[in-house]
Motif scaffolding. Structure first.
Motif, PDB file in Angstrom:
ATOM      1  N   ILE A  38       0.956  -1.171   0.039  1.00 52.21           N
ATOM      2  CA  ILE A  38       0.028  -0.002  -0.023  1.00 52.21           C
ATOM      3  C   ILE A  38       0.832   1.200  -0.256  1.00 52.21           C
ATOM      4  N   ALA A  39       1.891   1.365   0.843  1.00 50.83           N
ATOM      5  CA  ALA A  39       2.784   2.357   1.109  1.00 50.83           C
ATOM      6  C   ALA A  39       3.378   2.574  -0.502  1.00 50.83           C
ATOM      7  N   VAL A  44       4.074   6.493  -0.257  1.00 54.13           N
ATOM      8  CA  VAL A  44       3.941   7.058   1.058  1.00 54.13           C
ATOM      9  C   VAL A  44       4.973   6.301   2.000  1.00 54.13           C
ATOM     10  N   PRO A  45       5.912   7.000   2.787  1.00 53.03           N
ATOM     11  CA  PRO A  45       6.598   6.196   3.531  1.00 53.03           C
ATOM     12  C   PRO A  45       5.798   5.120   4.734  1.00 53.03           C
ATOM     13  N   GLN A  46       6.517   4.217   4.756  1.00 52.76           N
ATOM     14  CA  GLN A  46       5.639   3.051   5.645  1.00 52.76           C
ATOM     15  C   GLN A  46       5.483   3.379   6.916  1.00 52.76           C
ATOM     16  N   SER A  50       1.520   3.342   8.181  1.00 54.31           N
ATOM     17  CA  SER A  50       0.982   2.664   9.532  1.00 54.31           C
ATOM     18  C   SER A  50       0.210   3.534  10.129  1.00 54.31           C
ATOM     19  N   ALA A  51       0.563   4.903  10.211  1.00 50.83           N
ATOM     20  CA  ALA A  51      -0.456   5.785  11.039  1.00 50.83           C
ATOM     21  C   ALA A  51      -1.686   5.920  10.461  1.00 50.83           C
ATOM     22  N   HIS A  52      -1.533   6.043   9.211  1.00 52.93           N
ATOM     23  CA  HIS A  52      -3.083   5.911   8.394  1.00 52.93           C
ATOM     24  C   HIS A  52      -3.706   4.823   8.608  1.00 52.93           C
ATOM     25  N   LEU A  53      -3.223   3.940   8.480  1.00 53.46           N
ATOM     26  CA  LEU A  53      -4.260   2.708   8.467  1.00 53.46           C
ATOM     27  C   LEU A  53      -4.541   2.494   9.993  1.00 53.46           C
ATOM     28  N   ILE A  71       1.461  -8.034   7.424  1.00 52.11           N
ATOM     29  CA  ILE A  71      -0.207  -7.529   7.922  1.00 52.11           C
ATOM     30  C   ILE A  71      -0.790  -7.304   6.572  1.00 52.11           C
ATOM     31  N   ILE A  72      -1.786  -8.016   6.326  1.00 52.43           N
ATOM     32  CA  ILE A  72      -2.850  -7.795   5.080  1.00 52.43           C
ATOM     33  C   ILE A  72      -3.616  -6.883   5.609  1.00 52.43           C
ATOM     34  N   TYR A  73      -4.060  -5.943   4.719  1.00 57.77           N
ATOM     35  CA  TYR A  73      -5.142  -5.027   5.178  1.00 57.77           C
ATOM     36  C   TYR A  73      -6.412  -5.125   4.007  1.00 57.77           C
TER      37      TYR A  73
END
Length: 117
Positions: A38-39, A44-46, A50-53, A71-73
């Motif tokens: 996704i990143a 987008v930096p990982q 992570s914060a957005h997720l 980790i699958i989102y």
């Protein structure tokens, strides 16, 4: 869906990267995507992703599942349905012609499968 949860959900979507992330996850249902992918796809930096997720998860829009080291989102389509129902629950006051165009616009996306007899 109660007002408080709806506000959390809308707040989660009220930022460009989170909205793009959610739309990307919708496109990848039902498989989902690893956080790193996704990143990468959104440049987008990982740690930022992570914060957005986390915000999207708190808003009920995203679920996660560990698969080995990843980790699958996934987009939570139940939340999407509940949010849509929350928005239009009392929209027409019994005048179905008001809601009919909205429903018609949603149908080309995912027409129901025909059951063969």
């Amino acid at each position: 869906m109660e007002n408080e949860q709806a506000l959390l959900t809308f707040t989660a979507l009220a930022q460009a990267t989170r909205l793009e992330t959610f739309r990307l996850l919708i496109k990848h249902e039902p498989e989902g995507l690893p956080a790193g992918e996704i990143a990468r796809l959104l440049a987008v930096p990982q740690n930022t992703m992570s914060a957005h997720l986390t915000v999207l998860t708190r808003g009920g829009l995203v679920t996660s599942q560990r698969r080995s080291r990843s980790i699958i989102y996934r987009a939570d389509l139940t939340c999407v349905r509940e949010l849509m129902l929350f928005l239009v629950k009392d929209c027409c006051g019994g005048a179905t012609e008001i809601c009919a165009p909205l429903i018609a616009d949603l149908m080309p996306c995912c027409p129901p499968e025909k059951v063969s007899s």
